[in-house]
Design an enzyme around this catalytic site. Structure first.
Site, PDB file in Angstrom:
ATOM      1  N   GLN A 143       0.817  -1.203   0.000  1.00 62.67           N
ATOM      2  CA  GLN A 143       0.000   0.000   0.000  1.00 62.67           C
ATOM      3  C   GLN A 143       0.852   1.256   0.000  1.00 62.67           C
ATOM      4  O   GLN A 143       2.067   1.213   0.179  1.00 62.67           O
ATOM      5  CB  GLN A 143      -0.914   0.006   1.225  1.00 62.67           C
ATOM      6  CG  GLN A 143      -0.165  -0.065   2.553  1.00 62.67           C
ATOM      7  CD  GLN A 143      -1.109  -0.261   3.731  1.00 62.67           C
ATOM      8  OE1 GLN A 143      -1.382   0.670   4.480  1.00 62.67           O
ATOM      9  NE2 GLN A 143      -1.599  -1.494   3.893  1.00 62.67           N
ATOM     10  N   HIS A 165       4.784   0.248   0.503  1.00 60.47           N
ATOM     11  CA  HIS A 165       5.347  -0.540   1.589  1.00 60.47           C
ATOM     12  C   HIS A 165       4.424  -1.700   1.952  1.00 60.47           C
ATOM     13  O   HIS A 165       3.216  -1.652   1.715  1.00 60.47           O
ATOM     14  CB  HIS A 165       5.610   0.316   2.835  1.00 60.47           C
ATOM     15  CG  HIS A 165       4.378   0.987   3.385  1.00 60.47           C
ATOM     16  ND1 HIS A 165       3.870   2.150   2.848  1.00 60.47           N
ATOM     17  CD2 HIS A 165       3.552   0.663   4.410  1.00 60.47           C
ATOM     18  CE1 HIS A 165       2.792   2.515   3.529  1.00 60.47           C
ATOM     19  NE2 HIS A 165       2.567   1.628   4.473  1.00 60.47           N
ATOM     20  N   HIS A 222       0.216   5.866   0.839  1.00 60.45           N
ATOM     21  CA  HIS A 222      -0.686   6.865   1.389  1.00 60.45           C
ATOM     22  C   HIS A 222      -0.505   8.196   0.663  1.00 60.45           C
ATOM     23  O   HIS A 222       0.600   8.512   0.197  1.00 60.45           O
ATOM     24  CB  HIS A 222      -0.428   7.046   2.880  1.00 60.45           C
ATOM     25  CG  HIS A 222      -0.518   5.765   3.656  1.00 60.45           C
ATOM     26  ND1 HIS A 222      -1.660   5.008   3.703  1.00 60.45           N
ATOM     27  CD2 HIS A 222       0.405   5.099   4.391  1.00 60.45           C
ATOM     28  CE1 HIS A 222      -1.448   3.940   4.455  1.00 60.45           C
ATOM     29  NE2 HIS A 222      -0.201   3.965   4.868  1.00 60.45           N
ATOM     30  N   ARG A 226      -4.202   0.843  -2.133  1.00 60.90           N
ATOM     31  CA  ARG A 226      -3.596  -0.489  -2.140  1.00 60.90           C
ATOM     32  C   ARG A 226      -2.972  -0.798  -3.489  1.00 60.90           C
ATOM     33  O   ARG A 226      -3.512  -0.449  -4.534  1.00 60.90           O
ATOM     34  CB  ARG A 226      -4.639  -1.536  -1.751  1.00 60.90           C
ATOM     35  CG  ARG A 226      -5.028  -1.415  -0.280  1.00 60.90           C
ATOM     36  CD  ARG A 226      -6.062  -2.415   0.157  1.00 60.90           C
ATOM     37  NE  ARG A 226      -6.268  -2.309   1.595  1.00 60.90           N
ATOM     38  CZ  ARG A 226      -7.082  -1.415   2.166  1.00 60.90           C
ATOM     39  NH1 ARG A 226      -7.780  -0.583   1.404  1.00 60.90           N
ATOM     40  NH2 ARG A 226      -7.199  -1.350   3.476  1.00 60.90           N
ATOM     41  N   GLU A 237       3.276   7.794   8.388  1.00 59.40           N
ATOM     42  CA  GLU A 237       3.352   6.900   9.539  1.00 59.40           C
ATOM     43  C   GLU A 237       4.796   6.494   9.796  1.00 59.40           C
ATOM     44  O   GLU A 237       5.656   6.568   8.915  1.00 59.40           O
ATOM     45  CB  GLU A 237       2.478   5.652   9.325  1.00 59.40           C
ATOM     46  CG  GLU A 237       2.863   4.824   8.105  1.00 59.40           C
ATOM     47  CD  GLU A 237       1.874   3.694   7.821  1.00 59.40           C
ATOM     48  OE1 GLU A 237       0.663   3.891   8.048  1.00 59.40           O
ATOM     49  OE2 GLU A 237       2.324   2.630   7.366  1.00 59.40           O
TER      50      GLU A 237
END
Length: 420
Positions: free
Chosen positions: A108, A274, A110, A293, A145
């Site tokens: 996935q 990642h 972001h 995804r 993240e």
């Protein structure tokens, strides 16, 4: 300062031992336990517990009095502080997790802040339900993240240097991939990676069903010979077994395969592809659900939107060096969050009587994963936070110190990235 009880998410890729041991539950657990959530996520906000019982571990009982989401709604000034309340629009900007993976997660990426805002507005205007499987942007926020390893942690992240990927492909010696290999060799840069990734992710299913088994045969032969890319070959074999007929197995060929040692911290900026493979860690992210995804999943893959979001610039994964001296190391890659790793050997001769000043204010969440720590606020509150327990410290508590209790301890403190 209050005891905070999180919620355990039971995804299929989770561990039956790590979180159960942390929380003092039966081992092995009846179901895989993947993540312990600590925060004010709209799906499952953490609960503040009545009384002063530090032993009420997250998920281990205790009478919940109110959710953290209700606290933020009822007293945003005290919880967040005046400036942070305005900056974060009365929301807690981060979500803290303890993650335990025994099987690979989906591949996935972001979006950036600009991409998330634009994508959310576009889907809202189109009337796509926020719970729809094809919805990419359920909120208008980015989702950077980080993950700080608690155990040896295996992952794929970021696009590998194309020259190394060409060497990998040639070592696997899969005739069906020869043409793709030479295309990347002729353009060993971000554009070449984009072209090859796009080709693989858009292949007809019949072509994927032919190409992936051929790749896996090459991986078997390479692993048997203990070739230079044996680790990569075994990873691809594992992914191919778990996700047969998934183009994400091909995409995984292009990513860095690496291992974090305990204490190392990995950052995932916007656009970085990642997949976490195995291990346990403390994960901290912006409080968003926006995920694009790439594969290794039965869920929706929006290829055009994914290609808009992905960053194809090759390079090693982003490992954060951390700042600080003594037992506290702080990682602050984003304004949305910072993570302090508080590691005490239990024999610190020069530790102040009140402990170490964390150096961050605003809303904070503390979780202890080894031993026990003592927190002390500027208002004179003192609380022990033993292993498997979490605590909520609102902005109105002011500066906070942390110290070990009777021996070695390891705790993590989540805050936003705005500092003091």
């Amino acid at each position: 300062m209050e005891v905070l009880r999180g919620s355990v998410r039971t995804y299929a890729w989770g561990s039956r031992t790590h979180l159960a041991e942390l929380l003092g539950e039966e081992v092995p657990s009846p179901h895989p336990q993947a993540e312990l959530w600590l925060g004010a996520h709209r799906d499952e906000p953490s609960q503040l517990l009545a009384g002063d019982t530090p032993g009420d571990a997250p998920g281990n009982g205790g009478d919940a009095t109110r959710s953290l989401a209700d606290v933020l709604r009822d007293d945003p000034q005290g919880a967040l502080g005046p400036s942070r309340r305005q900056r974060w629009s009365d929301r807690l900007p981060y979500l803290l997790k303890v993650l335990a993976a025994e099987e690979p997660l989906s591949l996935q990426a972001h979006p950036s802040a600009e991409q998330a805002a634009a994508g959310y507005a576009r889907e809202e205007a189109a009337g796509v339900p926020r719970t729809a499987a094809e919805r990419n942007y359920p909120d208008p926020l980015p989702k950077p993240e980080l993950l700080c390893a608690l155990t040896e942690f295996h992952a794929l992240a970021g696009f590998r240097d194309p020259a190394e990927t060409v060497a990998l492909l040639r070592a696997l010696d899969v005739r069906a991939l020869d043409h793709h290999t030479e295309l990347l060799a002729a353009q060993p840069d971000a554009d070449g990676l984009r072209a090859l990734f796009t080709t693989w992710i858009t292949l007809p299913q019949r072509a994927v069903d032919d190409l992936v088994p051929a790749l896996l045969d090459g991986c078997v032969a390479h692993a048997r010979e203990h070739g230079p890319f044996t680790t990569e070959a075994r990873t691809l074999l594992d992914l191919g077994e778990r996700y047969p007929g998934d183009a994400g197995v091909l995409a995984a060929l292009l990513l860095n395969r690496f291992v974090l040692a305990p204490g190392q911290c990995l950052y995932q900026p916007a656009g970085s592809p990642h997949a976490y493979l195995a291990g346990a860690g403390v994960e901290l992210m912006a409080n968003s659900d926006n995920v694009l995804r790439c594969g290794l999943t039965p869920k929706h893959v929006d290829v055009p939107e994914l290609l808009r979001v992905l960053d194809f610039a090759p390079g090693p994964p982003t490992l954060l060096p951390g700042e600080g001296r003594g037992p506290v190391t702080r990682f602050t890659p984003s304004e949305y969050f910072s993570l302090a790793r508080c590691a005490f050997a239990g024999e610190e001769a020069d530790l102040p009587d009140d402990g170490v000043d964390l150096g961050v204010e605003g809303p904070r969440i503390v979780v202890t994963v080894e031993g026990s720590v003592r927190l002390r606020t500027s208002r004179g509150q003192c609380r022990e936070v033993p292993r498997g327990t979490a605590a909520w410290l609102p902005a109105c508590d002011g500066p906070v110190t942390v110290a070990p209790v009777d021996g070695p301890a390891l705790a993590f403190v989540a805050a936003d990235g705005l500092g003091v």
